[in-house]
Design a protein around this motif. Structure first.
Motif, PDB file in Angstrom:
ATOM      1  N   LEU A 127       0.828  -1.203   0.000  1.00 30.75           N
ATOM      2  CA  LEU A 127       0.000   0.000   0.000  1.00 30.75           C
ATOM      3  C   LEU A 127       0.867   1.259   0.000  1.00 30.75           C
ATOM      4  N   VAL A 128       1.942   1.247   0.782  1.00 32.12           N
ATOM      5  CA  VAL A 128       2.840   2.405   0.855  1.00 32.12           C
ATOM      6  C   VAL A 128       3.471   2.687  -0.510  1.00 32.12           C
ATOM      7  N   LYS A 129       3.966   1.649  -1.157  1.00 30.15           N
ATOM      8  CA  LYS A 129       4.621   1.827  -2.455  1.00 30.15           C
ATOM      9  C   LYS A 129       3.614   2.239  -3.527  1.00 30.15           C
ATOM     10  N   ALA A 130       2.438   1.631  -3.506  1.00 34.83           N
ATOM     11  CA  ALA A 130       1.418   1.991  -4.497  1.00 34.83           C
ATOM     12  C   ALA A 130       1.017   3.460  -4.345  1.00 34.83           C
ATOM     13  N   MET A 131       0.865   3.925  -3.115  1.00 34.14           N
ATOM     14  CA  MET A 131       0.516   5.327  -2.883  1.00 34.14           C
ATOM     15  C   MET A 131       1.596   6.260  -3.421  1.00 34.14           C
ATOM     16  N   HIS A 132       2.856   5.850  -3.264  1.00 33.36           N
ATOM     17  CA  HIS A 132       3.953   6.654  -3.801  1.00 33.36           C
ATOM     18  C   HIS A 132       3.970   6.609  -5.327  1.00 33.36           C
ATOM     19  N   ASP A 133       3.918   5.409  -5.881  1.00 36.19           N
ATOM     20  CA  ASP A 133       4.090   5.241  -7.324  1.00 36.19           C
ATOM     21  C   ASP A 133       2.940   5.827  -8.139  1.00 36.19           C
ATOM     22  N   PHE A 134       1.732   5.782  -7.582  1.00 27.92           N
ATOM     23  CA  PHE A 134       0.576   6.291  -8.317  1.00 27.92           C
ATOM     24  C   PHE A 134       0.228   7.733  -7.951  1.00 27.92           C
ATOM     25  N   GLY A 135       0.963   8.303  -7.003  1.00 26.17           N
ATOM     26  CA  GLY A 135       0.786   9.714  -6.698  1.00 26.17           C
ATOM     27  C   GLY A 135      -0.271  10.044  -5.672  1.00 26.17           C
ATOM     28  N   GLY A 136      -0.687   9.064  -4.876  1.00 23.42           N
ATOM     29  CA  GLY A 136      -1.658   9.357  -3.833  1.00 23.42           C
ATOM     30  C   GLY A 136      -2.501   8.154  -3.466  1.00 23.42           C
ATOM     31  N   LYS A 137      -3.238   8.287  -2.368  1.00 22.74           N
ATOM     32  CA  LYS A 137      -4.032   7.173  -1.849  1.00 22.74           C
ATOM     33  C   LYS A 137      -5.146   6.775  -2.805  1.00 22.74           C
ATOM     34  N   GLU A 138      -5.904   7.733  -3.306  1.00 24.27           N
ATOM     35  CA  GLU A 138      -7.053   7.398  -4.148  1.00 24.27           C
ATOM     36  C   GLU A 138      -6.614   6.687  -5.423  1.00 24.27           C
ATOM     37  N   GLN A 139      -5.522   7.174  -6.030  1.00 26.46           N
ATOM     38  CA  GLN A 139      -5.016   6.542  -7.249  1.00 26.46           C
ATOM     39  C   GLN A 139      -4.537   5.118  -6.960  1.00 26.46           C
ATOM     40  N   ALA A 140      -3.872   4.941  -5.821  1.00 21.98           N
ATOM     41  CA  ALA A 140      -3.378   3.613  -5.443  1.00 21.98           C
ATOM     42  C   ALA A 140      -4.528   2.649  -5.210  1.00 21.98           C
ATOM     43  N   LEU A 141      -5.559   3.108  -4.501  1.00 20.86           N
ATOM     44  CA  LEU A 141      -6.699   2.242  -4.215  1.00 20.86           C
ATOM     45  C   LEU A 141      -7.469   1.889  -5.483  1.00 20.86           C
ATOM     46  N   ALA A 142      -7.540   2.836  -6.415  1.00 17.08           N
ATOM     47  CA  ALA A 142      -8.213   2.549  -7.690  1.00 17.08           C
ATOM     48  C   ALA A 142      -7.478   1.435  -8.431  1.00 17.08           C
TER      49      ALA A 142
ATOM     50  N   LYS B 143       0.238   7.530  11.823  1.00 17.00           N
ATOM     51  CA  LYS B 143      -0.944   8.261  12.286  1.00 17.00           C
ATOM     52  C   LYS B 143      -2.215   7.809  11.573  1.00 17.00           C
ATOM     53  N   ASN B 144      -2.097   7.514  10.272  1.00 17.04           N
ATOM     54  CA  ASN B 144      -3.282   7.238   9.459  1.00 17.04           C
ATOM     55  C   ASN B 144      -3.410   5.785   9.015  1.00 17.04           C
ATOM     56  N   LEU B 145      -2.579   4.902   9.561  1.00 21.66           N
ATOM     57  CA  LEU B 145      -2.560   3.525   9.077  1.00 21.66           C
ATOM     58  C   LEU B 145      -3.927   2.853   9.147  1.00 21.66           C
ATOM     59  N   SER B 146      -4.612   3.001  10.268  1.00 18.60           N
ATOM     60  CA  SER B 146      -5.932   2.354  10.417  1.00 18.60           C
ATOM     61  C   SER B 146      -6.897   2.819   9.339  1.00 18.60           C
ATOM     62  N   ALA B 147      -6.885   4.120   9.063  1.00 17.52           N
ATOM     63  CA  ALA B 147      -7.775   4.658   8.029  1.00 17.52           C
ATOM     64  C   ALA B 147      -7.372   4.148   6.652  1.00 17.52           C
ATOM     65  N   TYR B 148      -6.060   4.105   6.383  1.00 16.41           N
ATOM     66  CA  TYR B 148      -5.595   3.607   5.090  1.00 16.41           C
ATOM     67  C   TYR B 148      -6.012   2.154   4.887  1.00 16.41           C
ATOM     68  N   VAL B 149      -5.881   1.349   5.930  1.00 20.32           N
ATOM     69  CA  VAL B 149      -6.241  -0.071   5.831  1.00 20.32           C
ATOM     70  C   VAL B 149      -7.743  -0.235   5.620  1.00 20.32           C
ATOM     71  N   GLU B 150      -8.530   0.547   6.326  1.00 15.91           N
ATOM     72  CA  GLU B 150      -9.984   0.461   6.145  1.00 15.91           C
ATOM     73  C   GLU B 150     -10.377   0.877   4.729  1.00 15.91           C
ATOM     74  N   ASP B 151      -9.724   1.899   4.221  1.00 16.54           N
ATOM     75  CA  ASP B 151      -9.991   2.327   2.837  1.00 16.54           C
ATOM     76  C   ASP B 151      -9.584   1.247   1.840  1.00 16.54           C
ATOM     77  N   TRP B 152      -8.475   0.559   2.114  1.00 11.41           N
ATOM     78  CA  TRP B 152      -8.045  -0.556   1.259  1.00 11.41           C
ATOM     79  C   TRP B 152      -9.072  -1.677   1.288  1.00 11.41           C
TER      80      TRP B 152
ATOM     81  N   THR C 286     -11.098  -2.886  -2.074  1.00  9.00           N
ATOM     82  CA  THR C 286     -10.827  -4.215  -2.629  1.00  9.00           C
ATOM     83  C   THR C 286     -11.869  -5.259  -2.231  1.00  9.00           C
ATOM     84  N   GLY C 287     -12.743  -4.902  -1.302  1.00  7.01           N
ATOM     85  CA  GLY C 287     -13.725  -5.871  -0.839  1.00  7.01           C
ATOM     86  C   GLY C 287     -13.099  -6.954   0.019  1.00  7.01           C
ATOM     87  N   SER C 288     -11.972  -6.645   0.623  1.00  9.27           N
ATOM     88  CA  SER C 288     -11.250  -7.647   1.423  1.00  9.27           C
ATOM     89  C   SER C 288     -11.799  -7.734   2.852  1.00  9.27           C
TER      90      SER C 288
END
Length: 351
Positions: free
Chosen positions: A182-197, A336-345, A349-351
């Motif tokens: 998740l960390v690398k995807a957020m970096h490589d795609f330029g943000g959380k929303e792009q990574a999650l998409a 600080k935001n890990l829990s929120a990032y994981v919930e968004d993931w 993804t429907g995981s």
């Protein structure tokens, strides 16, 4: 990393029990000649040939202190320490970022700078002295070299039909390497929303979540999977017994392969039953001799800047990292935001 991993049933029993019963059945607090280590997996060899195996054996011979060892996902180990806060059973906690920051933030660690910590880079240790990296490492992916003559180059290649049910990555929030996806995807795609998409689209090919990264490399080596996540130290060590395993780094949107440091960071547990023994073990792991064995035995990178490895593994690792852009995540933000990032993931993804 099925590298002398504790079987699931044993781990569950340990998690449920009020006292640690590994290595002989006595509580950690009842043996003054013991030190208990809770650790993320990856440093213990599947055939007793890992860095931990050598370090613990030498430590026991030199000190007479028995090392009691329990391993699991980084998040799992921190959560166990949280549950045991009122009656700590571990003396030393070793996890990957951001879980070591999480442990420090929750008051699970006491301040201690091991001997040699002054030779560890500032980014690889806590400003407040609660943890210090003992083995440096980098996030990566693995692929099956027999089935794929060349590794994938970009994230987008993994969306192709060839990878249907042939991709798996470990669970963010549970496994350190899974969180790293998740960390690398957020970096490589330029943000959380792009990574999650992107990760939402990847679900079409993804086998499903895995609590342990260590279970994935053997599947890749056998061809059950073509691609999985991992980390350089663990996977490089596994190539000794897994000939089809190759390491690669997905490229970002600019076409350049990237990674980031994912060190094994160790801290002394607050109110540890054997704090003195924990300090001795931390000193020992960071000593020059043990640091010189990190690459030769463990397949990783020394945490000390004054240790310059020249063995065959060190040469191969240097070659592997050549041309790879290394970025530095904002671990304070991630913690600080890990829990929120994981919930968004999970939601994406429907995981």
């Amino acid at each position: 990393m099925p590298r002398n991993r504790v079987p699931l049933a044993v781990v569950l029993a340990l998690l449920a029990g009020p006292a640690l019963s590994a290595c002989g059945g006595s509580s950690a607090a009842s043996d003054a000649r013991a030190v208990t280590v809770y650790s993320a997996d990856g440093l213990k060899g599947e055939n007793g040939d890992g860095w931990y195996d050598q370090v613990f054996e030498d430590f026991e011979k030199q000190t007479g202190i028995k090392v009691r060892y329990v391993e699991g996902g980084s998040g799992e180990m921190v959560q166990r320490a949280v549950r045991e806060r009122g009656n700590p059973q571990a003396d030393v906690l070793v996890t990957l970022p951001p879980f070591i920051q999480q442990a420090a933030g929750r008051g699970l660690l006491q301040k201690y700078a091991p001997s040699g910590a002054d030779q560890v880079a500032g980014a690889d240790k806590a400003p407040d002295g609660t943890w210090t990296s003992v083995v440096n490492n980098y996030f990566g992916f693995v692929y099956n070299k027999k089935e794929l003559k060349q590794p994938p180059r970009t994230w987008d290649e993994l969306l192709g039909s060839r990878y249907k049910n042939k991709i798996q990555y470990s669970t963010p929030g549970v496994a350190g390497d899974g969180t790293a996806v998740l960390v690398k995807a957020m970096h490589d795609f330029g943000g959380k929303e792009q990574a999650l998409a992107y990760l939402k689209k990847l679900q079409a090919n993804n086998v499903g979540p895995s609590a342990s990264t260590g279970k994935l490399a053997p599947k890749v080596d056998k061809g059950e999977l073509l691609v999985a996540n991992g980390d350089v130290q663990m996977n490089h060590a596994q190539t000794r017994t897994m000939p089809n395993l190759g390491i690669w780094f997905p490229a970002g949107t600019d076409g350049r392969p990237t990674t980031f440091a994912l060190p094994y960071a160790a801290g002394l547990v607050a109110k540890a039953p054997h704090s003195a023994n924990g300090r001795k073990l931390l000193d020992f792991m960071l000593a020059r001799e043990q640091q010189e064995e990190v690459s030769a035995i463990g397949g990783g990178f020394p945490a000390r800047r004054d240790v310059k490895a020249t063995d065959a593994n060190a040469t191969a690792l240097t070659r592997l990292m050549d041309g790879i852009e290394v970025f530095e995540p904002d671990w304070n933000d991630i913690d600080k935001n890990l829990s929120a990032y994981v919930e968004d993931w999970k939601s994406a993804t429907g995981s």
